[in-house]
Write a protein that holds these residues in place. Structure first.
Motif, PDB file in Angstrom:
ATOM      1  N   UNK A   1      42.687  38.816  39.400  1.00 40.19           N
ATOM      2  CA  UNK A   1      41.667  37.802  39.509  1.00 40.19           C
ATOM      3  C   UNK A   1      41.462  36.789  38.503  1.00 40.19           C
ATOM      4  N   UNK A   2      41.153  37.287  37.405  1.00 37.23           N
ATOM      5  CA  UNK A   2      40.619  36.279  36.155  1.00 37.23           C
ATOM      6  C   UNK A   2      41.792  36.408  35.004  1.00 37.23           C
ATOM      7  N   UNK A   3      42.212  37.617  34.814  1.00 35.04           N
ATOM      8  CA  UNK A   3      43.278  37.712  33.714  1.00 35.04           C
ATOM      9  C   UNK A   3      42.473  37.658  32.292  1.00 35.04           C
ATOM     10  N   UNK A   4      41.247  37.614  32.563  1.00 37.67           N
ATOM     11  CA  UNK A   4      40.346  37.533  31.184  1.00 37.67           C
ATOM     12  C   UNK A   4      40.041  36.352  31.034  1.00 37.67           C
ATOM     13  N   UNK A   5      40.321  35.267  31.565  1.00 40.20           N
ATOM     14  CA  UNK A   5      39.978  33.870  31.588  1.00 40.20           C
ATOM     15  C   UNK A   5      38.475  33.552  31.878  1.00 40.20           C
ATOM     16  N   UNK A   6      37.717  32.641  31.400  1.00 37.32           N
ATOM     17  CA  UNK A   6      38.399  31.677  30.577  1.00 37.32           C
ATOM     18  C   UNK A   6      38.247  32.249  28.868  1.00 37.32           C
ATOM     19  N   UNK A   7      38.918  31.484  27.919  1.00 32.51           N
ATOM     20  CA  UNK A   7      38.777  31.586  26.614  1.00 32.51           C
ATOM     21  C   UNK A   7      37.756  31.043  25.830  1.00 32.51           C
TER      22      UNK A   7
END
Length: 308
Positions: free
Chosen positions: A239-245
């Motif tokens: 869903x997000x891959x951890x993003x945003x930075x």
């Protein structure tokens, strides 16, 4: 007569001993492969993982023992600290929402409404879809909605958090609902009738009779919701891959929607040559955290269960 009875007793005793010996012999024979598979597939990798968390390595064959240095680096990692608190908030929020809604749906579907079996099937079906598939499906849904506002789920950490909450609730509510339905159907009708005769209304009956008797189901569902919330990985990745930075002072970047399991994965496959040992240390900390929380929750909720 006494001699005959003595002989019969002796025969029964010998046959009983033979049966016990046979069960012991064949029991060990059948348990052997299971124990061996458990030792090879779980115990040995687990012990090896603890050892590797104390080593610096790229490959297992070149592991170099360095003590607790990896644990020190893990606790000094700002991304690990952020992912811990982010995961804790997510697990607590999803736990409350999932269990409240699952219990409400289960309670409604045990009130003899028409089409209850169809509704049960429909609510349970999302649990049959894999987490990766769900993540990509919901990412397209959310991006289609948020595009009207000029943003996407990968650009806003708040939307990313609630997107994960919606995804996990949609997937797990149906599964918890089945467990709650089993618990609700096991409540004695005599107790409900007695409460009605004593003048209790539906709300009082729910809080004073139904919920205390459904505590075993609540224990199971809370445990599963809590551990699943902390262990979430595939949905987070898709869903997000951890993003945003988020760039912190000093140039350190933090993925604002990165949960603990994904943080461990990203650390292990990072570009740093010493990252594998740090990731392994994080994994051990992760295990201790989830196991400790799970056991504490089980001990607390089991005290609330009603002995039937």
């Amino acid at each position: 007569m006494q001699k005959k009875n003595t002989k019969k007793t002796a025969v029964r005793g010998s046959s009983g001993n033979t049966l016990k010996a046979s069960i012991r012999h064949w029991g060990l024979l059948f348990l052997g492969p299971v124990v061996a598979a458990f030792a090879i597939g779980f115990v040995w990798p687990f012990l090896q993982g603890i050892y590797l968390s104390l080593c610096k390595f790229r490959l297992i064959s070149d592991a170099e023992f360095i003590g607790f240095g990896n644990y020190v680096k893990a606790f000094q990692d700002a991304s690990f600290t952020h992912s811990f608190w982010y995961t804790a908030l997510f697990a607590l929020t999803s736990l409350v929402i999932i269990n409240v809604l699952a219990f409400a749906v289960a309670y409604a579907l045990t009130q003899e409404i028409k089409g209850s079996n169809l509704f049960r099937t429909v609510f349970f079906m999302p649990n049959l879809i894999g987490g990766i598939v769900l993540g990509y499906i919901w990412s397209m849904i959310f991006d289609g909605i948020l595009s009207h506002f000029g943003t996407s789920i990968l650009l806003n950490s708040t939307f990313g958090f609630w997107g994960l909450i919606i995804l996990v609730c949609w997937q797990q509510i149906g599964y918890m609902m089945i467990i709650y339905i089993a618990g609700l159907q096991a409540v004695s009708e005599d107790m409900l009738e007695a409460a009605c005769i004593d003048g209790a209304n539906r709300w009082q009956t729910l809080w004073r009779v139904t919920i205390p008797n459904v505590m075993p189901s609540i224990t199971i569902c809370v445990f599963l919701s809590l551990t699943n919330g902390f262990k979430l990985f595939d949905q987070n990745l898709a869903l997000t891959a951890g993003q945003p930075f988020l760039i912190q002072p000093g140039g350190v970047s933090i993925k604002t929607t990165e949960m603990l399991a994904l943080n461990i994965y990203n650390t292990f496959y990072g570009s740093n040559s010493a990252s594998q040992g740090v990731a392994q240390a994080k994994a051990v900390i992760f295990f201790l955290l989830v196991a400790g929380l799970g056991l504490a929750q089980l001990a607390y909720t089991r005290k609330k269960e009603v002995q039937q």
